[in-house]
Design an enzyme around this catalytic site. Structure first.
Site, PDB file in Angstrom:
ATOM      1  NE  ARG A  84     -25.141  92.442  58.473  1.00  0.00           N
ATOM      2  CZ  ARG A  84     -24.309  92.232  59.492  1.00  0.00           C
ATOM      3  NH1 ARG A  84     -24.774  92.126  60.724  1.00  0.00           N
ATOM      4  NH2 ARG A  84     -23.023  92.127  59.281  1.00  0.00           N
ATOM      5  NE  ARG A 154     -25.932  89.655  65.149  1.00  0.00           N
ATOM      6  CZ  ARG A 154     -24.623  89.817  64.942  1.00  0.00           C
ATOM      7  NH1 ARG A 154     -24.100  89.557  63.757  1.00  0.00           N
ATOM      8  NH2 ARG A 154     -23.837  90.231  65.918  1.00  0.00           N
ATOM      9  CE  LYS A 216     -21.778  85.786  65.766  1.00  0.00           C
ATOM     10  NZ  LYS A 216     -20.895  86.148  64.647  1.00  0.00           N
ATOM     11  CE  LYS A 218     -24.836  85.054  62.666  1.00  0.00           C
ATOM     12  NZ  LYS A 218     -23.672  84.678  61.826  1.00  0.00           N
ATOM     13  CB  CYS A 435     -16.895  87.093  54.489  1.00  0.00           C
ATOM     14  SG  CYS A 435     -15.118  87.153  54.809  1.00  0.00           S
ATOM     15  CB  CYS A 441     -14.141  93.188  57.512  1.00  0.00           C
ATOM     16  SG  CYS A 441     -14.456  92.242  59.034  1.00  0.00           S
ATOM     17  CB  CYS A 480     -11.436  86.811  60.480  1.00  0.00           C
ATOM     18  SG  CYS A 480     -13.175  87.078  60.902  1.00  0.00           S
ATOM     19  CB  CYS A 484     -19.001  86.505  57.699  1.00  0.00           C
ATOM     20  SG  CYS A 484     -19.019  87.468  59.227  1.00  0.00           S
TER      21      CYS A 484
END
Length: 571
Positions: A84, A154, A216, A218, A435, A441, A480, A484
């Site tokens: 990414r 990110r 993470k 964002k 996603c 994935c 899931c 995303c």
């Protein structure tokens, strides 16, 4: 001088999650990645390196469509990497685009470029022997993949908004500055992937810390009235405040987040808390203070409960806010008025400033590939060869050919038509997103990207049958519960539970400021469509004028609104 008393240590007792050990022992994200690269016995990375490569922007994956077959043949999984790119604000030049187009064609298993709702692009299917070359190609064109995954800040989002170009340009510059300021300072990326020599200075991470963030993180900048970046999906959001068509400051919102775990009531989706207004020149100080507070106060014993949203609910928004004020040496002012009226992208041509135009191309699921009768990848490459403006990747997985002069517009229009890039797309399809999910994935429980097109067609038939085919319902599908596709900001959210089965969420709104609630659990596609048929029939018959589907489900008592997520998300 603001000098509020520190509220005291907020450490959580208990054994640290093993991810903390991995980071601590990594020698500032180096691990033994370099040695692993030369190991030809496996196509993947071993031990801690499996996690550490994520800090460098990569995930190790395998093709799950052929996993069972390879197991039966006693073969290892066919490992390949997803990479990414870091692309704050989603702006890329046509020259850069052509370079990534060539790499996707020649050096990936699938030949595609995947636009993501994190406003950047991904390569899927990079074999181990091509990993170093992709990093070096990105470096040669002024890009990188540093800090696009794992426990760091990110890729920073910024409203695409090509019409409000003056405000957007200023906001975009701040997005870049935030991204650069919060990057890891370790030289591991340059040493491993760009073959730069080690230097004698000792690494340090003054903002992220030696073990980086608990989870993470964002960040987004949004320009009202279009909530195209889904601000409530982010740990830290800055709402642009303009005066006389000039950016003057930001409202600061903290603690949004959507990822959950099925059945785990310690996890929940949460909208962000409003902290207050700041002038332009304080944005970097405030961003750093928020990140440092989360760094020091976040939960490092349980990664499922480590995001900023949980830290804020644990200590209280006022306590977190006061600590940010102390660290940034600032006092938040009252929130400035702002309103969102739309979400998403304006597909087609729009007029910008300086007599320029912008062409937004709808890219279903963000997958750029040459399809039968619609060679998207080739068409965009041909446009890139003649375009002197820029490309803008949107947070809705679309692509904007931006800054087109009047003299160039007709030629680009002809190219777009000849490659079938401009089509009569329904409002429903434009407002639906998924996603990646299967086959690449490793977390996928159910289909998403491959499932969405046919499902939208079925939904369109239902809506047309009830005379609302001209309307749309914001639909998101995720394979899931990690969020995303931002399904937990949709009017209809489908979250994968098992192959062919989903949890159905209802009650979000069109502008993305309300969390939906679970309506039905673990149901198959036929059950989903049957329930939606009944609900849409009721909506069409009983709604107020122009009342959206999500608003109707709340008003009609079909679903209760989520008021306090930490208490009532699961009830």
């Amino acid at each position: 001088m603001i000098n509020k008393k520190h509220p005291g240590p907020l450490k959580i007792n208990g054994q640290l999650d093993d991810a903390e050990r991995v980071k601590k022992e990594s020698n500032y994200l180096r691990g033994s990645i370099a040695e692993d690269l030369s190991d030809n016995l496996t196509g993947g990375f071993n031990g801690d390196n499996f996690s550490l490569i994520r800090f460098h922007g990569m995930y190790q994956q395998d093709d799950r469509d052929i996993r069972a077959e390879r197991t039966e043949q006693k073969l290892d999984a066919r490992h390949a990497m997803m990479l990414r790119c870091r692309l704050p604000g989603g702006i890329i030049t046509p020259k850069q685009w052509l370079a990534i187009d060539d790499f996707a064609k020649d050096k990936t298993l699938y030949g595609s470029i995947r636009l993501t709702n994190r406003q950047t692009f991904q390569f899927h299917g990079i074999l181990k022997n091509h990993i170093k070359s992709v990093h070096q190609i990105l470096h040669d064109i002024g890009l990188d993949s540093l800090a696009t995954a794992n426990d760091v800040n990110r890729n920073v989002l910024c409203s695409s908004n090509p019409i409000e170009s003056i405000i957007h340009q200023d906001a975009y510059q701040w997005a870049k500055k935030i991204s650069e300021h919060l990057l890891p300072q370790t030289r591991a990326y340059a040493e491993i992937w760009l073959d730069q020599q080690k230097v004698t200075t000792i690494d340090s991470e003054p903002i992220l810390g030696s073990t980086y963030l608990p989870r993470k993180f964002k960040t987004a900048i949004v320009i009202p009235p279009n909530n195209d970046v889904d601000l409530h999906a982010n740990d830290m959001s800055f709402v642009a405040i303009a005066e006389n068509k000039r950016l003057i400051g930001f409202n600061v919102l903290v603690g949004g987040g959507l990822s959950i775990e099925h059945g785990n009531k310690l996890t929940y989706a949460r909208t962000a808390s409003e902290f207050g207004y700041i002038p332009l020149h304080k944005i970097i100080d405030v961003a750093e203070a928020i990140v440092k507070t989360q760094r020091d106060w976040g939960n490092r014993t349980n990664r499922k409960n480590a995001k900023t949203k949980y830290t804020i609910d644990r200590v209280g928004p006022d306590v977190f806010k006061a600590e940010v004020e102390r660290r940034a040496n600032i006092q938040f002012q009252s929130i400035q008025p702002y309103e969102f009226t739309t979400r998403g992208d304006l597909i087609g041509w729009t007029k910008g400033i300086n007599n320029t135009w912008n062409l937004t191309l709808f890219i279903e699921n963000g997958r750029i590939l040459d399809y039968t009768n619609r060679p998207i990848k080739s068409g965009i490459a041909e446009i890139a060869k003649m375009h002197y403006g820029d490309f803008r990747l949107t947070s809705n997985q679309n692509l904007i050919i931006a800054g087109v002069p009047e003299s160039e517009k007709e030629n680009i229009q002809k190219l777009a038509v000849s490659y079938n890039l401009i089509d009569n797309i329904s409002l429903q399809r434009i407002n639906s997103m998924a996603c990646v999910s299967f086959p690449t994935c490793p977390l996928a429980m159910a289909e998403a990207e491959r499932f969405l097109p046919e499902f939208v067609t079925s939904l369109e038939k239902i809506m047309s049958a009830h005379s609302v085919g001209h309307e749309y319902i914001v639909l998101r599908v995720t394979g899931c519960p990690n969020g995303c596709s931002r399904a937990l900001l949709a009017e209809i959210g489908l979250i994968g539970k098992a192959p062919g089965r989903y949890n159905l969420y209802l009650g979000g709104n069109r502008i993305g400021t309300r969390i939906p609630r679970k309506y039905l659990e673990n149901i198959n596609v036929d059950q989903i469509l049957k329930n939606l048929d009944q609900l849409i029939c009721q909506w069409a018959a009983e709604r107020y004028q122009d009342e959206s589907f999500g608003d109707f489900t709340i008003r009609a008592g079909i679903i209760k609104p989520v008021i306090n997520p930490s208490y009532d998300f699961w009830t």
